[in-house]
Design a protein around this motif. Structure first.
Motif, short mmCIF file in Angstrom:
data_model
loop_
_atom_site.label_atom_id
_atom_site.label_comp_id
_atom_site.label_asym_id
_atom_site.label_seq_id
_atom_site.Cartn_x
_atom_site.Cartn_y
_atom_site.Cartn_z
N ILE A 141 0.84 -1.20 0.00
CA ILE A 141 0.00 0.00 0.00
C ILE A 141 0.87 1.25 0.00
N ASP A 142 1.89 1.29 0.88
CA ASP A 142 2.77 2.45 0.94
C ASP A 142 3.52 2.66 -0.37
N HIS A 201 2.52 1.90 -3.42
CA HIS A 201 1.68 2.23 -4.57
C HIS A 201 0.72 3.39 -4.36
N LYS A 202 0.59 3.90 -3.17
CA LYS A 202 -0.35 4.99 -2.94
C LYS A 202 0.34 6.33 -3.11
N PRO A 203 -0.35 7.39 -3.32
CA PRO A 203 -1.76 7.43 -3.68
C PRO A 203 -1.95 7.24 -5.18
N ASP A 246 -8.95 -0.49 -2.71
CA ASP A 246 -9.03 0.70 -3.56
C ASP A 246 -8.96 1.96 -2.70
N LEU A 297 -5.50 2.59 -1.16
CA LEU A 297 -4.53 3.06 -2.14
C LEU A 297 -4.77 4.50 -2.56
N ARG A 298 -5.95 5.02 -2.30
CA ARG A 298 -6.25 6.42 -2.64
C ARG A 298 -5.95 7.38 -1.51
N GLN A 299 -5.74 6.89 -0.32
CA GLN A 299 -5.52 7.74 0.86
C GLN A 299 -4.11 8.31 0.85
N GLU A 300 -4.04 9.57 1.21
CA GLU A 300 -2.75 10.22 1.38
C GLU A 300 -2.21 9.92 2.77
#
Length: 84
Positions: free
Chosen positions: A28-29, A31-33, A72, A75-78
């Motif tokens: 997650i880290d 590939h985000k955001p 989803d 992965l969109r969260q800052e």
């Protein structure tokens, strides 16, 4: 009847990805955001089989749809906020 648990570790295992908590956090880290206009299944870090699974899970509103939506969202969260 599928009675398996549908959570993030199970989704990562289903996708053939490392599914221990630290590996999920790293994924997650790393590939985000993601951009707000991007579809999760269209992201370049998923292979064709993974993308197909993600796309079908949502389109068919399968048992996996909720956890796919969770991924989803993560992965969109800052911010560094994850469910316990």
């Amino acid at each position: 009847m599928d009675t398996s648990k549908h959570d993030l570790p199970a989704l990562f295992a289903q996708l053939g990805l490392d599914n221990d908590p630290a590996a999920i956090d790293r994924f997650i880290d790393q590939h985000k955001p993601i951009a707000s206009g991007s579809a999760l299944a269209d992201l370049s870090f998923f292979n064709a089989a993974q993308a197909s699974f993600l796309r079908e899970a949502v389109a068919l509103d399968s048992d996996w749809a909720e956890v796919v939506d969770t991924l989803d969202s993560l992965l969109r969260q800052e911010a560094d906020i994850r469910p316990s």
